[in-house]
Design a protein around this motif. Structure first.
Motif, PDB file in Angstrom:
ATOM      1  N   TYR A   1       5.292   3.606   1.874  1.00  0.00           N
ATOM      2  CA  TYR A   1       4.909   2.259   1.446  1.00  0.00           C
ATOM      3  C   TYR A   1       4.887   1.336   2.658  1.00  0.00           C
ATOM      4  N   SER A   2       3.912   0.427   2.667  1.00  0.00           N
ATOM      5  CA  SER A   2       3.855  -0.597   3.716  1.00  0.00           C
ATOM      6  C   SER A   2       3.227  -1.856   3.147  1.00  0.00           C
ATOM      7  N   GLY A   3       3.623  -2.975   3.736  1.00  0.00           N
ATOM      8  CA  GLY A   3       3.138  -4.265   3.246  1.00  0.00           C
ATOM      9  C   GLY A   3       4.329  -5.154   2.931  1.00  0.00           C
ATOM     10  N   SER A   4       4.263  -5.882   1.832  1.00  0.00           N
ATOM     11  CA  SER A   4       5.302  -6.849   1.477  1.00  0.00           C
ATOM     12  C   SER A   4       6.662  -6.182   1.274  1.00  0.00           C
ATOM     13  N   ARG A   5       7.609  -6.493   2.156  1.00  0.00           N
ATOM     14  CA  ARG A   5       8.955  -5.949   2.007  1.00  0.00           C
ATOM     15  C   ARG A   5       9.624  -6.515   0.764  1.00  0.00           C
ATOM     16  N   ALA A   6       9.348  -7.784   0.469  1.00  0.00           N
ATOM     17  CA  ALA A   6       9.938  -8.410  -0.707  1.00  0.00           C
ATOM     18  C   ALA A   6       9.490  -7.696  -1.983  1.00  0.00           C
TER      19      ALA A   6
ATOM     20  N   ASP B   1       0.847  -1.188   0.000  1.00  0.00           N
ATOM     21  CA  ASP B   1       0.000   0.000   0.000  1.00  0.00           C
ATOM     22  C   ASP B   1       0.881   1.236   0.000  1.00  0.00           C
ATOM     23  N   GLY B   2       0.371   2.309  -0.607  1.00  0.00           N
ATOM     24  CA  GLY B   2       1.159   3.530  -0.669  1.00  0.00           C
ATOM     25  C   GLY B   2       0.353   4.757  -0.310  1.00  0.00           C
ATOM     26  N   GLY B   3       1.000   5.694   0.373  1.00  0.00           N
ATOM     27  CA  GLY B   3       0.394   6.988   0.693  1.00  0.00           C
ATOM     28  C   GLY B   3       1.231   8.078   0.058  1.00  0.00           C
ATOM     29  N   ILE B   4       0.678   8.766  -0.926  1.00  0.00           N
ATOM     30  CA  ILE B   4       1.443   9.757  -1.686  1.00  0.00           C
ATOM     31  C   ILE B   4       1.466  11.092  -0.956  1.00  0.00           C
ATOM     32  N   MET B   5       2.643  11.550  -0.608  1.00  0.00           N
ATOM     33  CA  MET B   5       2.802  12.827   0.083  1.00  0.00           C
ATOM     34  C   MET B   5       3.224  13.886  -0.943  1.00  0.00           C
ATOM     35  N   ALA B   6       2.311  14.205  -1.829  1.00  0.00           N
ATOM     36  CA  ALA B   6       2.593  15.151  -2.901  1.00  0.00           C
ATOM     37  C   ALA B   6       1.301  15.466  -3.635  1.00  0.00           C
ATOM     38  N   VAL B   7       1.330  16.541  -4.401  1.00  0.00           N
ATOM     39  CA  VAL B   7       0.263  16.854  -5.347  1.00  0.00           C
ATOM     40  C   VAL B   7       0.823  16.581  -6.738  1.00  0.00           C
ATOM     41  N   PRO B   8      -0.036  16.384  -7.748  1.00  0.00           N
ATOM     42  CA  PRO B   8       0.448  15.967  -9.063  1.00  0.00           C
ATOM     43  C   PRO B   8       1.609  16.770  -9.643  1.00  0.00           C
ATOM     44  N   PRO B   9       1.641  18.115  -9.529  1.00  0.00           N
ATOM     45  CA  PRO B   9       2.774  18.843 -10.126  1.00  0.00           C
ATOM     46  C   PRO B   9       4.130  18.494  -9.505  1.00  0.00           C
ATOM     47  N   MET B  10       4.118  17.913  -8.305  1.00  0.00           N
ATOM     48  CA  MET B  10       5.377  17.557  -7.642  1.00  0.00           C
ATOM     49  C   MET B  10       5.941  16.232  -8.143  1.00  0.00           C
ATOM     50  N   ILE B  11       5.100  15.414  -8.776  1.00  0.00           N
ATOM     51  CA  ILE B  11       5.525  14.090  -9.224  1.00  0.00           C
ATOM     52  C   ILE B  11       6.533  14.224 -10.363  1.00  0.00           C
ATOM     53  N   GLY B  12       7.674  13.559 -10.200  1.00  0.00           N
ATOM     54  CA  GLY B  12       8.708  13.592 -11.232  1.00  0.00           C
ATOM     55  C   GLY B  12       9.471  14.896 -11.315  1.00  0.00           C
TER      56      GLY B  12
ATOM     57  N   THR C   1      10.845   7.361  -1.841  1.00  0.00           N
ATOM     58  CA  THR C   1      10.132   6.269  -1.184  1.00  0.00           C
ATOM     59  C   THR C   1      10.500   6.213   0.291  1.00  0.00           C
ATOM     60  N   SER C   2       9.532   5.831   1.109  1.00  0.00           N
ATOM     61  CA  SER C   2       9.759   5.642   2.544  1.00  0.00           C
ATOM     62  C   SER C   2       8.987   4.410   2.985  1.00  0.00           C
ATOM     63  N   TYR C   3       9.701   3.309   3.206  1.00  0.00           N
ATOM     64  CA  TYR C   3       9.054   2.066   3.631  1.00  0.00           C
ATOM     65  C   TYR C   3       8.861   2.105   5.144  1.00  0.00           C
ATOM     66  N   VAL C   4       7.620   1.924   5.597  1.00  0.00           N
ATOM     67  CA  VAL C   4       7.319   2.112   7.020  1.00  0.00           C
ATOM     68  C   VAL C   4       6.846   0.841   7.729  1.00  0.00           C
ATOM     69  N   GLY C   5       6.940  -0.313   7.078  1.00  0.00           N
ATOM     70  CA  GLY C   5       6.661  -1.543   7.808  1.00  0.00           C
ATOM     71  C   GLY C   5       5.840  -2.573   7.060  1.00  0.00           C
TER      72      GLY C   5
ATOM     73  N   ALA D   1      -0.922   4.253   5.045  1.00  0.00           N
ATOM     74  CA  ALA D   1      -2.103   5.109   5.173  1.00  0.00           C
ATOM     75  C   ALA D   1      -2.119   5.825   6.516  1.00  0.00           C
ATOM     76  N   LEU D   2      -1.686   5.129   7.574  1.00  0.00           N
ATOM     77  CA  LEU D   2      -1.682   5.740   8.903  1.00  0.00           C
ATOM     78  C   LEU D   2      -0.694   6.904   8.970  1.00  0.00           C
ATOM     79  N   HIS D   3       0.494   6.712   8.415  1.00  0.00           N
ATOM     80  CA  HIS D   3       1.468   7.803   8.372  1.00  0.00           C
ATOM     81  C   HIS D   3       0.932   8.973   7.541  1.00  0.00           C
ATOM     82  N   ASP D   4       0.352   8.659   6.416  1.00  0.00           N
ATOM     83  CA  ASP D   4      -0.218   9.669   5.519  1.00  0.00           C
ATOM     84  C   ASP D   4      -1.259  10.510   6.253  1.00  0.00           C
ATOM     85  N   VAL D   5      -2.228   9.841   6.861  1.00  0.00           N
ATOM     86  CA  VAL D   5      -3.322  10.555   7.526  1.00  0.00           C
ATOM     87  C   VAL D   5      -2.828  11.309   8.758  1.00  0.00           C
ATOM     88  N   ALA D   6      -1.857  10.742   9.479  1.00  0.00           N
ATOM     89  CA  ALA D   6      -1.324  11.439  10.651  1.00  0.00           C
ATOM     90  C   ALA D   6      -0.675  12.760  10.247  1.00  0.00           C
TER      91      ALA D   6
END
Length: 293
Positions: A140-145, A119-130, A160-164, A171-176
């Protein structure tokens, strides 16, 4: 796998809203073979001109790549799009805005269908992408592999920031963070309301406000340290009792300026509850415990 093979890794993207389109263009610009699908086919036409392969169905899009990135309106849209689609052996990355509970349920749902899930939580608005130097990143969280296998590809549009391994943590980090942002916006709104009717130019006041907020962010670390060791009196300079005494001035000033205190009142009420419980020598960290029912 060679560096060139990594750079040219293929993927599928489901969803071409503003964020999905920004992601797609970044991957295409980096030379990645990209298959796209969108409920409204017209949104895919400009990307086809830029080199994307356009799938007519979700099943066809999913079949085209091992890595499938989903960026749809909401969790219900993910259900609707992927119901009945064979996900066996797929790596599913869901960048759709969701709650921690929805992300955890989606992880179980994906495993039951033979897919790895991230799962991913995007910390940006579209113009910031790329955009180099924009500060955009994705939790990102979920399967580390899965994350490790596709890290270089996922890092193309944003950091990217893998949080567990817990799929709900992104999603929890994003919403917090977004919740803290909204609290800050509330304070900013109240501050501007106080000066609104006066001969104070907002653009002159703004740098003072911005600098003050930056200076106050150091309190985040103090709060974290107190939560970690349980000592809410450690390092306290202005204790709860002192702050509450000062709150009267905040409320009186709002009244004089004919400004509603409704943005401040809930927080001040929580502080009063702590004081009533005999915790006047502490910091305001105890508010966290009142909120965490």
């Amino acid at each position: 796998m060679t560096d060139n093979a990594i750079e040219k890794s293929p993927l599928t993207l489901l969803g071409l809203g503003a964020m999905g389109t920004a992601l797609a263009r970044t991957w295409l610009a980096a030379g990645h073979p990209l298959t796209v699908w969108n409920r409204s086919p017209g949104r895919a036409e400009p990307l086809a001109a830029e080199g994307a392969a356009v799938a007519g169905t979700v099943a066809g899009a999913v079949a085209a790549s091992r890595l499938v990135v989903v960026c749809l309106l909401d969790d219900a849209s993910v259900d609707e799009a992927l119901t009945g689609v064979d996900l066996t052996g797929k790596d599913l990355v869901d960048l759709t805005t969701s709650t921690p509970g929805q992300a955890r349920a989606r992880a179980v749902w994906a495993r039951e269908r033979g897919a790895r899930f991230l799962d991913g939580g995007i910390m940006a608005v579209p113009p910031m992408i790329g955009a180099p130097g924009s500060g955009a990143y994705v939790f990102y969280s979920g399967s580390r592999a899965l994350f490790d296998a596709h890290h270089d590809l996922l890092a193309v549009p944003a950091g990217t920031s893998y949080v567990g391994e817990d799929a709900g943590f992104a999603a929890l980090h994003d919403v917090a963070l977004l919740s803290a942002m909204n609290g800050m916006f509330a304070g900013v709104s109240h501050a501007f309301a106080l000066i609104r009717k006066e001969n104070i130019e907002p653009t002159v006041f703004a740098p003072l406000l911005a600098d003050w907020l930056v200076a106050m962010t150091s309190s985040v670390h103090a709060t974290a340290a107190q939560l970690a060791d349980g000592d809410y009196t450690r390092g306290v300079v202005s204790n709860l009792a002192m702050q509450i005494a000062g709150n009267a001035t905040l409320l009186r000033t709002a009244e004089e300026q004919e400004v509603s205190a409704e943005l401040l009142a809930p927080y001040l009420a929580l502080m009063e509850r702590l004081l009533a419980g005999g915790r006047g020598t502490e910091s305001t960290t105890g508010v966290v415990d009142l909120l965490a029912r």
